[in-house]
Design an enzyme around this catalytic site. Structure first.
Site, mmCIF file in Angstrom:
data_model
loop_
_atom_site.group_PDB
_atom_site.id
_atom_site.type_symbol
_atom_site.label_atom_id
_atom_site.label_comp_id
_atom_site.label_asym_id
_atom_site.label_seq_id
_atom_site.Cartn_x
_atom_site.Cartn_y
_atom_site.Cartn_z
ATOM 1 N N ARG A 174 -5.133 -1.562 9.064
ATOM 2 C CA ARG A 174 -6.332 -2.332 8.733
ATOM 3 C C ARG A 174 -5.991 -3.458 7.767
ATOM 4 O O ARG A 174 -4.921 -3.469 7.156
ATOM 5 C CB ARG A 174 -7.419 -1.430 8.165
ATOM 6 C CG ARG A 174 -7.003 -0.591 6.979
ATOM 7 C CD ARG A 174 -8.177 0.218 6.415
ATOM 8 N NE ARG A 174 -7.715 1.098 5.376
ATOM 9 C CZ ARG A 174 -7.455 2.413 5.538
ATOM 10 N NH1 ARG A 174 -7.647 2.977 6.712
ATOM 11 N NH2 ARG A 174 -7.023 3.130 4.535
ATOM 12 N N GLU A 200 -12.430 -4.497 -4.415
ATOM 13 C CA GLU A 200 -12.871 -3.107 -4.220
ATOM 14 C C GLU A 200 -12.132 -2.136 -5.155
ATOM 15 O O GLU A 200 -12.662 -1.076 -5.488
ATOM 16 C CB GLU A 200 -12.646 -2.667 -2.767
ATOM 17 C CG GLU A 200 -13.584 -3.318 -1.748
ATOM 18 C CD GLU A 200 -13.208 -4.743 -1.355
ATOM 19 O OE1 GLU A 200 -12.059 -5.178 -1.647
ATOM 20 O OE2 GLU A 200 -14.066 -5.438 -0.781
ATOM 21 N N ARG A 227 -12.045 2.144 -8.603
ATOM 22 C CA ARG A 227 -11.165 3.300 -8.870
ATOM 23 C C ARG A 227 -11.412 3.846 -10.280
ATOM 24 O O ARG A 227 -12.003 3.168 -11.112
ATOM 25 C CB ARG A 227 -9.702 2.866 -8.703
ATOM 26 C CG ARG A 227 -9.392 2.527 -7.259
ATOM 27 C CD ARG A 227 -7.912 2.369 -7.038
ATOM 28 N NE ARG A 227 -7.640 2.094 -5.637
ATOM 29 C CZ ARG A 227 -6.446 2.167 -5.078
ATOM 30 N NH1 ARG A 227 -5.396 2.501 -5.799
ATOM 31 N NH2 ARG A 227 -6.293 1.891 -3.802
ATOM 32 N N TRP A 274 2.933 7.967 -2.464
ATOM 33 C CA TRP A 274 4.319 8.129 -2.926
ATOM 34 C C TRP A 274 4.334 9.036 -4.156
ATOM 35 O O TRP A 274 5.162 9.961 -4.252
ATOM 36 C CB TRP A 274 4.907 6.757 -3.256
ATOM 37 C CG TRP A 274 6.351 6.790 -3.653
ATOM 38 C CD1 TRP A 274 7.444 6.637 -2.840
ATOM 39 C CD2 TRP A 274 6.877 7.004 -4.987
ATOM 40 N NE1 TRP A 274 8.610 6.728 -3.568
ATOM 41 C CE2 TRP A 274 8.282 6.953 -4.890
ATOM 42 C CE3 TRP A 274 6.293 7.217 -6.232
ATOM 43 C CZ2 TRP A 274 9.124 7.115 -5.996
ATOM 44 C CZ3 TRP A 274 7.115 7.385 -7.345
ATOM 45 C CH2 TRP A 274 8.522 7.333 -7.211
ATOM 46 N N ASP A 328 0.827 -1.206 0.000
ATOM 47 C CA ASP A 328 0.000 0.000 0.000
ATOM 48 C C ASP A 328 0.865 1.263 0.000
ATOM 49 O O ASP A 328 1.996 1.247 0.498
ATOM 50 C CB ASP A 328 -0.929 -0.027 1.229
ATOM 51 C CG ASP A 328 -2.106 0.934 1.085
ATOM 52 O OD1 ASP A 328 -2.360 1.413 -0.035
ATOM 53 O OD2 ASP A 328 -2.764 1.199 2.110
ATOM 54 N N SER A 359 -7.504 -5.488 -5.328
ATOM 55 C CA SER A 359 -8.624 -6.042 -4.565
ATOM 56 C C SER A 359 -9.922 -5.954 -5.371
ATOM 57 O O SER A 359 -10.002 -5.195 -6.343
ATOM 58 C CB SER A 359 -8.792 -5.268 -3.247
ATOM 59 O OG SER A 359 -9.352 -3.989 -3.481
ATOM 60 N N LEU A 381 10.203 -20.865 -4.825
ATOM 61 C CA LEU A 381 9.288 -19.915 -4.178
ATOM 62 C C LEU A 381 7.947 -19.953 -4.900
ATOM 63 O O LEU A 381 7.904 -19.880 -6.127
ATOM 64 C CB LEU A 381 9.861 -18.489 -4.256
ATOM 65 C CG LEU A 381 8.937 -17.382 -3.733
ATOM 66 C CD1 LEU A 381 8.910 -17.379 -2.206
ATOM 67 C CD2 LEU A 381 9.355 -16.008 -4.242
ATOM 68 N N HIS A 413 2.435 3.397 -8.986
ATOM 69 C CA HIS A 413 2.304 1.950 -9.216
ATOM 70 C C HIS A 413 3.524 1.436 -9.985
ATOM 71 O O HIS A 413 4.040 0.358 -9.695
ATOM 72 C CB HIS A 413 1.013 1.646 -9.979
ATOM 73 C CG HIS A 413 -0.232 2.061 -9.245
ATOM 74 N ND1 HIS A 413 -0.451 1.725 -7.929
ATOM 75 C CD2 HIS A 413 -1.319 2.786 -9.631
ATOM 76 C CE1 HIS A 413 -1.636 2.232 -7.553
ATOM 77 N NE2 HIS A 413 -2.168 2.878 -8.559
ATOM 78 N N GLY A 437 -0.054 5.552 -4.264
ATOM 79 C CA GLY A 437 -0.672 6.841 -4.592
ATOM 80 C C GLY A 437 -0.027 7.975 -3.799
ATOM 81 O O GLY A 437 0.283 9.039 -4.346
HETATM 82 C C1 IPE Z 1 -5.445 -2.737 -0.180
HETATM 83 O O1 IPE Z 1 -5.113 -1.411 -0.345
HETATM 84 C C2 IPE Z 1 -5.452 -3.433 -1.511
HETATM 85 C C3 IPE Z 1 -4.162 -3.590 -2.153
HETATM 86 C C4 IPE Z 1 -3.009 -3.284 -1.638
HETATM 87 C C5 IPE Z 1 -4.203 -4.181 -3.471
HETATM 88 P P1 IPE Z 1 -6.221 -0.283 -0.540
HETATM 89 O O2 IPE Z 1 -5.496 0.996 -0.624
HETATM 90 O O3 IPE Z 1 -7.119 -0.624 -1.676
HETATM 91 O O4 IPE Z 1 -7.063 -0.405 0.809
HETATM 92 P P2 IPE Z 1 -7.774 0.699 1.677
HETATM 93 O O5 IPE Z 1 -8.650 1.473 0.719
HETATM 94 O O6 IPE Z 1 -6.696 1.542 2.262
HETATM 95 O O7 IPE Z 1 -8.528 -0.059 2.706
HETATM 96 C C1 IPE Z 2 -1.605 0.242 -3.357
HETATM 97 O O1 IPE Z 2 -1.383 1.616 -3.405
HETATM 98 C C2 IPE Z 2 -1.767 -0.371 -4.715
HETATM 99 C C3 IPE Z 2 -3.147 -0.776 -5.029
HETATM 100 C C4 IPE Z 2 -4.150 -0.747 -4.204
HETATM 101 C C5 IPE Z 2 -3.379 -1.257 -6.378
HETATM 102 P P1 IPE Z 2 -2.567 2.657 -3.397
HETATM 103 O O2 IPE Z 2 -2.915 2.990 -4.807
HETATM 104 O O3 IPE Z 2 -3.705 2.174 -2.571
HETATM 105 O O4 IPE Z 2 -1.861 3.904 -2.703
HETATM 106 P P2 IPE Z 2 -2.495 4.928 -1.685
HETATM 107 O O5 IPE Z 2 -3.130 4.159 -0.569
HETATM 108 O O6 IPE Z 2 -3.499 5.718 -2.471
HETATM 109 O O7 IPE Z 2 -1.344 5.760 -1.237
HETATM 110 MG MG MG Z 3 -4.125 2.390 -0.577
#
Ligand code: IPE
Ligand code: IPE
Ligand code: MG
Length: 239
Positions: A193, A66, A70, A24, A19, A64, A130, A36, A22
């Site tokens: 979380r 969810e 996006r 970064w 995580d 995910s 692995l 990414h 975004g």
């Molecule tokens: C969890 O990160 C899913 C992945 C790392 C692929 P999210 O950024 O989607 O989760 P929330 O929104 O912080 O719960």
């Molecule tokens: C995790 O980074 C990658 C995916 C969920 C695909 P995020 O895109 O959730 O990054 P933040 O949480 O917005 O910083």
């Molecule tokens: Mg995130």
């Protein structure tokens, strides 16, 4: 484990919620997709580190269920990135003895990604160094729901007695049926979380949360997480 002088124990299975891409990108005044893309280097480093440390299973939460919500450009960008990574890293996976696997709703993925993935899974299936498991269109609740549906179908068909349903029965209907439970769960970017990741399987996993954003996470941070794990005293409900 955790006692003075005890040999450090390497987790057999490490699962990572990657995580912070975004944030970064935002910090570097770049578009989210650049975050990414920057995370790709971390994946390579962590895979190499896992091999070097003798970890046998590495599960990476890459997308995910969810995450489909996006913006379209971000989803398309991520899918394109995924396809490129698989294609470009296939020979490396061969050299390193990596077996590629996925968990999640593979049927949700665009056909081009699915084909690339399935070819790589087939080509690497005999590798044993692995198991690299990508969680793609993964959601723990949907996984458990699908397992319940499948068990219910067996009961309805008369093939399964409801009184004989055990924890192992449930586990054997999950995407992870032939994968041991994670010993260590790492989450980057400081969020405390689980975000619908492996809810059943992490029952007794040790949790390591680091504020480091995923694109800044590398071999050293992975080694630190393993060292943290080695200091833990796992009790599994005993004393
Ligand atoms: C969890 O990160 C899913 C992945 C790392 C692929 P999210 O950024 O989607 O989760 P929330 O929104 O912080 O719960
Ligand atoms: C995790 O980074 C990658 C995916 C969920 C695909 P995020 O895109 O959730 O990054 P933040 O949480 O917005 O910083
Ligand atoms: Mg995130």
């Amino acid at each position: 484990m955790g006692k003075p002088g005890a040999a450090p124990v390497v987790p057999r299975h490490v699962a990572i919620i990657m995580d912070g891409n975004g944030r970064w990108a935002q910090q570097h005044h770049l578009p989210r997709l650049s975050g990414h893309e920057a995370g790709r280097k971390s994946v390579k480093q962590v895979v190499q580190a896992a091999i070097d440390h003798g970890v046998k299973y590495l599960t990476l939460y890459a997308f995910s269920v969810e995450n489909w919500q996006r913006p379209r450009e971000e989803v398309q960008g991520l899918m394109g990135l995924l396809r490129g990574v698989i294609r470009e890293e296939l020979s490396e996976m061969g050299k390193e003895g990596i077996r590629l696997r996925t968990i999640g709703r593979r049927q949700d993925l665009p056909e081009a990604v699915r084909e690339e993935l399935e070819a790589a899974i087939e080509k690497t299936k005999h590798h044993t160094r692995l198991d690299l498991i990508l969680a793609l269109s993964y959601g723990s609740r949907v996984e458990i729901t699908e397992a319940v549906q499948s068990i219910a179908r067996e009961v309805k068909a008369g093939a399964l007695d409801p009184e004989k349903i055990k924890e192992e029965t449930v586990a054997s209907h999950l995407y992870t049926k032939d994968i041991p439970d994670p010993d260590l769960l790492i989450r980057t970017s400081g969020e405390m979380r689980v975000s619908n990741f492996l809810l059943w399987q992490i029952s007794y996993a040790e949790i390591h949360v680091t504020p480091v954003l995923w694109p800044d996470f590398g071999k050293k941070e992975f080694a630190d997480a393993l060292a943290d794990y080695a200091r833990r005293e796992r009790r599994f409900g005993g004393i």
